[in-house]
Design an enzyme around this catalytic site. Structure first.
Site, short mmCIF file in Angstrom:
data_model
loop_
_atom_site.label_atom_id
_atom_site.label_comp_id
_atom_site.label_asym_id
_atom_site.label_seq_id
_atom_site.Cartn_x
_atom_site.Cartn_y
_atom_site.Cartn_z
N VAL A 134 0.85 -1.20 0.00
CA VAL A 134 0.00 0.00 0.00
C VAL A 134 0.88 1.24 0.00
O VAL A 134 1.70 1.45 0.90
CB VAL A 134 -0.94 0.03 1.23
CG1 VAL A 134 -1.83 1.26 1.17
CG2 VAL A 134 -1.78 -1.23 1.28
N GLY A 136 3.39 2.15 -1.79
CA GLY A 136 4.82 1.93 -2.04
C GLY A 136 5.72 2.24 -0.86
O GLY A 136 5.61 1.63 0.21
N LYS A 207 -5.97 -1.62 -2.17
CA LYS A 207 -5.26 -0.92 -1.11
C LYS A 207 -6.24 -0.44 -0.04
O LYS A 207 -5.94 -0.50 1.16
CB LYS A 207 -4.48 0.25 -1.70
CG LYS A 207 -3.31 -0.22 -2.58
CD LYS A 207 -2.78 0.90 -3.46
CE LYS A 207 -1.57 0.45 -4.28
NZ LYS A 207 -1.20 1.40 -5.31
N GLY A 306 7.26 2.61 -8.11
CA GLY A 306 8.62 2.67 -8.63
C GLY A 306 9.48 1.60 -7.98
O GLY A 306 9.23 1.22 -6.83
N1 NAD Z 1 6.20 -1.49 -9.58
C1 NAD Z 1 5.70 -0.79 -8.58
O1 NAD Z 1 5.79 0.43 -8.56
C2 NAD Z 1 5.02 -1.47 -7.44
C3 NAD Z 1 4.64 -0.73 -6.32
C4 NAD Z 1 4.03 -1.35 -5.23
C5 NAD Z 1 3.80 -2.71 -5.29
N2 NAD Z 1 4.15 -3.41 -6.39
C6 NAD Z 1 3.88 -4.83 -6.41
O2 NAD Z 1 5.10 -5.54 -6.47
C7 NAD Z 1 4.92 -6.76 -7.16
C8 NAD Z 1 5.91 -6.83 -8.32
O3 NAD Z 1 5.70 -5.73 -9.16
P1 NAD Z 1 6.75 -5.33 -10.31
O4 NAD Z 1 6.39 -3.96 -10.71
O5 NAD Z 1 8.13 -5.63 -9.89
O6 NAD Z 1 6.30 -6.33 -11.45
P2 NAD Z 1 7.16 -6.91 -12.66
O7 NAD Z 1 6.22 -7.43 -13.66
O8 NAD Z 1 8.19 -5.91 -13.08
O9 NAD Z 1 7.95 -8.10 -11.96
C9 NAD Z 1 7.40 -9.35 -11.67
C10 NAD Z 1 8.40 -10.38 -12.10
O10 NAD Z 1 7.98 -11.67 -11.66
C11 NAD Z 1 8.30 -12.59 -12.69
N3 NAD Z 1 7.47 -13.79 -12.51
C12 NAD Z 1 6.18 -13.97 -12.86
N4 NAD Z 1 5.79 -15.22 -12.53
C13 NAD Z 1 6.85 -15.83 -11.97
C14 NAD Z 1 7.07 -17.11 -11.43
N5 NAD Z 1 6.10 -18.01 -11.41
N6 NAD Z 1 8.28 -17.38 -10.91
C15 NAD Z 1 9.26 -16.46 -10.92
N7 NAD Z 1 9.11 -15.21 -11.43
C16 NAD Z 1 7.92 -14.91 -11.94
C17 NAD Z 1 8.06 -11.86 -13.98
O11 NAD Z 1 8.77 -12.43 -15.03
C18 NAD Z 1 8.56 -10.45 -13.63
O12 NAD Z 1 9.92 -10.27 -13.96
C19 NAD Z 1 3.45 -6.78 -7.58
O13 NAD Z 1 2.70 -7.46 -6.62
C20 NAD Z 1 3.09 -5.31 -7.58
O14 NAD Z 1 1.71 -5.09 -7.37
C21 NAD Z 1 4.77 -2.83 -7.46
N1 HSE Z 2 0.14 0.93 -10.43
C1 HSE Z 2 0.35 1.41 -9.09
C2 HSE Z 2 1.69 0.93 -8.59
C3 HSE Z 2 1.86 1.08 -7.12
O1 HSE Z 2 1.05 0.21 -6.39
C4 HSE Z 2 0.26 2.93 -9.07
O2 HSE Z 2 0.17 3.55 -10.12
O3 HSE Z 2 0.21 3.51 -8.00
NA NA Z 3 3.80 1.51 2.12
#
Ligand code: NAD
Ligand code: HSE
Ligand code: NA
Length: 433
Positions: A134, A136, A207, A306
């Site tokens: 939630v 970030g 969230k 991010g």
């Molecule tokens: N990017 C953001 O800003 C952000 C912010 C807050 C929370 N999140 C959360 O963090 C998590 C990851 O987000 P992200 O942005 O890094 O996503 P992303 O798509 O960049 O990374 C996820 C990775 O997991 C890999 N993957 C998928 N299935 C897999 C498996 N079975 N085994 C191994 N690897 C596998 C994918 O190939 C990918 O590289 C998500 O739950 C997202 O909601 C992301």
């Molecule tokens: N897609 C989400 C990533 C962070 O959870 C956002 O734009 O806030």
């Molecule tokens: Na947080």
């Protein structure tokens, strides 16, 4: 005293967030060891594409078999940054069963299955931490779970999605339409190729469910959260907002009812006064207001997304979980003892800004006002503007006092049936006053 045997960490997923988690674990290894009281070692990294070059990660740590990694039995903490429901859910429960605690950033999974995952953690005497899920980098889960554990939270109101805040901010500052602003967000890498989860409010609703559950010590399911996206917000809505001294934000609002017996959680676009601190949250930033009995108003602000910012929250959890492990303890688990009723949207009480296209002739204003009165909705201000295009229509903007969503829906339904009401141009809630 520093323990020499390292705590072993398995990383599931090495994308935007995972690669930053691995980088910080390596570059800050000495500081992390000092803060934890033991070194931490990256013991395995599960990925989907093993051929991809991953700087700083030894090739022998890479595996495509995430299940085998969480089943190894020597892993202390599993960091799940794959995202989505499956296989993340099964991998997390398998990790608990095989002796590991879990840190996750997965809001979609926690909002859907948080209760079951907490139960699995409890059964195995393990931790489940998810600060990154939630807003970030912004410390929010821990302040609610720990710092405010002695207070009574009444309201959580915030901007918890960066992509939609970027789009709305662009529309506000440049007069751009939704599509144009979305295109820019995509070009700059804020919006994903499929922006549905963000623009339709699913991400913010997940969230909100997590925040409401923690804030009110009550299980709040994703389905309990009323959700409206922001794809229908128009440049004309922003013009109306400006006339009211407001802007438009996609808000997540979790509230305790006036009698304290029930709670509501909702996500929708709303007008907020320019004087409200949330109005000045620009670009892809997030900000959350928490109101509680003793503390009063608190505001949490910062980058909600991010790679590096999100990894900051993951690392904070990792340190906390490792410390617990060294102490042979676990941190706070799910707290749902209050078991308050989660009320539907109809029970929410707020103000509304309604813009109607009406026939420009005698008696119309009185007719419209009567419909509001019949539904018990009190009008605060009315503004009528004749049009220059000679079509015999006028724009009527009504701002109400606080009323229930159910009364307002009834009012709008009745207004639509009036011959003199040609259309309802927009309905927007007004918050933060
Ligand atoms: N990017 C953001 O800003 C952000 C912010 C807050 C929370 N999140 C959360 O963090 C998590 C990851 O987000 P992200 O942005 O890094 O996503 P992303 O798509 O960049 O990374 C996820 C990775 O997991 C890999 N993957 C998928 N299935 C897999 C498996 N079975 N085994 C191994 N690897 C596998 C994918 O190939 C990918 O590289 C998500 O739950 C997202 O909601 C992301
Ligand atoms: N897609 C989400 C990533 C962070 O959870 C956002 O734009 O806030
Ligand atoms: Na947080």
């Amino acid at each position: 005293m520093m323990r020499t045997r390292p705590l072993k960490v398995a990383l599931l997923g090495c994308g935007v967030v995972g690669s930053e988690v691995a980088r910080i674990m390596t570059t800050h290894a000495d500081d992390l060891a000092a803060r934890i009281g033991a070194p931490i070692e990256l013991a395995g990294v599960a990925v989907r594409r093993p051929s991809k070059v991953r700087e700083g990660i030894p090739a022998e740590l890479i595996t495509t078999d995430a299940t085998a990694l969480v089943k190894r039995g020597d892993i202390d903490v599993v960091v799940e940054v794959i995202g989505g429901i499956e296989p993340a859910r099964t991998l997390i429960t398998t990790a608990f069963e095989h002796g590991a605690s879990v840190v996750s950033a997965n809001k979609a999974l926690l909002a859907q299955d948080g209760a079951a995952l907490h139960a699995a953690a409890d059964e195995n005497d393990k931790d489940l931490y998810y600060e990154a899920a939630v807003a970030g980098a912004i410390p929010l889960i821990r302040p609610l779970r720990e710092s405010l554990a002695g207070d009574k939270v009444n309201r959580v109101l915030g901007i918890v999605n960066g992509t939609t805040n970027f789009i709305l901010d662009k529309m506000d500052s440049t007069g751009a339409g939704y599509q144009e602003a979305l295109d820019e967000a995509t070009a700059l890498g804020y919006a994903e190729a499929d922006p549905t989860a963000d623009v339709e409010g699913f991400d913010a609703a997940a969230k909100a469910a997590i925040l409401a559950g923690i804030a009110f010590h009550t299980r709040v399911r994703l389905d309990d959260v009323h959700r409206e996206g922001m794809t229908e917000v128009t440049a004309a809505d922003f013009a109306s907002a400006k006339e009211m001294g407001c802007t438009i934000k996609l808000l997540a609002i979790c509230e305790r009812s006036a009698d304290g017996a029930s709670v509501t959680a909702r996500v929708h676009p709303a007008m907020i006064p320019l004087s409200h601190p949330l109005a000045s949250v620009r670009g892809a930033y997030n900000a959350v207001f928490v109101e509680s009995d003793a503390a009063g108003q608190l505001m949490f602000y910062g980058p909600g997304a991010g790679g590096a910012p999100t990894a900051s929250a993951v690392l904070g959890d990792l340190v906390a979980v490792c410390r617990n492990r060294l102490n042979g303890a676990t941190g706070p688990g799910e707290s749902a003892y209050a078991a308050l009723t989660v009320s539907p949207m109809g029970d929410v009480v707020t103000r509304y800004h309604i813009s109607l296209d009406v026939a420009d002739k005698p008696g119309v204003l009185a007719q419209v006002a009567t419909v509001f009165a019949e539904h018990g909705v009190s009008i605060d201000t009315v503004r009528q503007q004749g049009r220059q295009d000679g079509d015999g229509e006028a724009s009527l903007v009504v701002v109400t006092h606080r009323a229930s969503d159910a009364s307002l829906s009834g009012t709008v339904e009745a207004l639509r049936k009036l011959d003199t009401v040609r259309g309802v141009a927009s309905i927007m809630r007004v918050e933060g006053e």
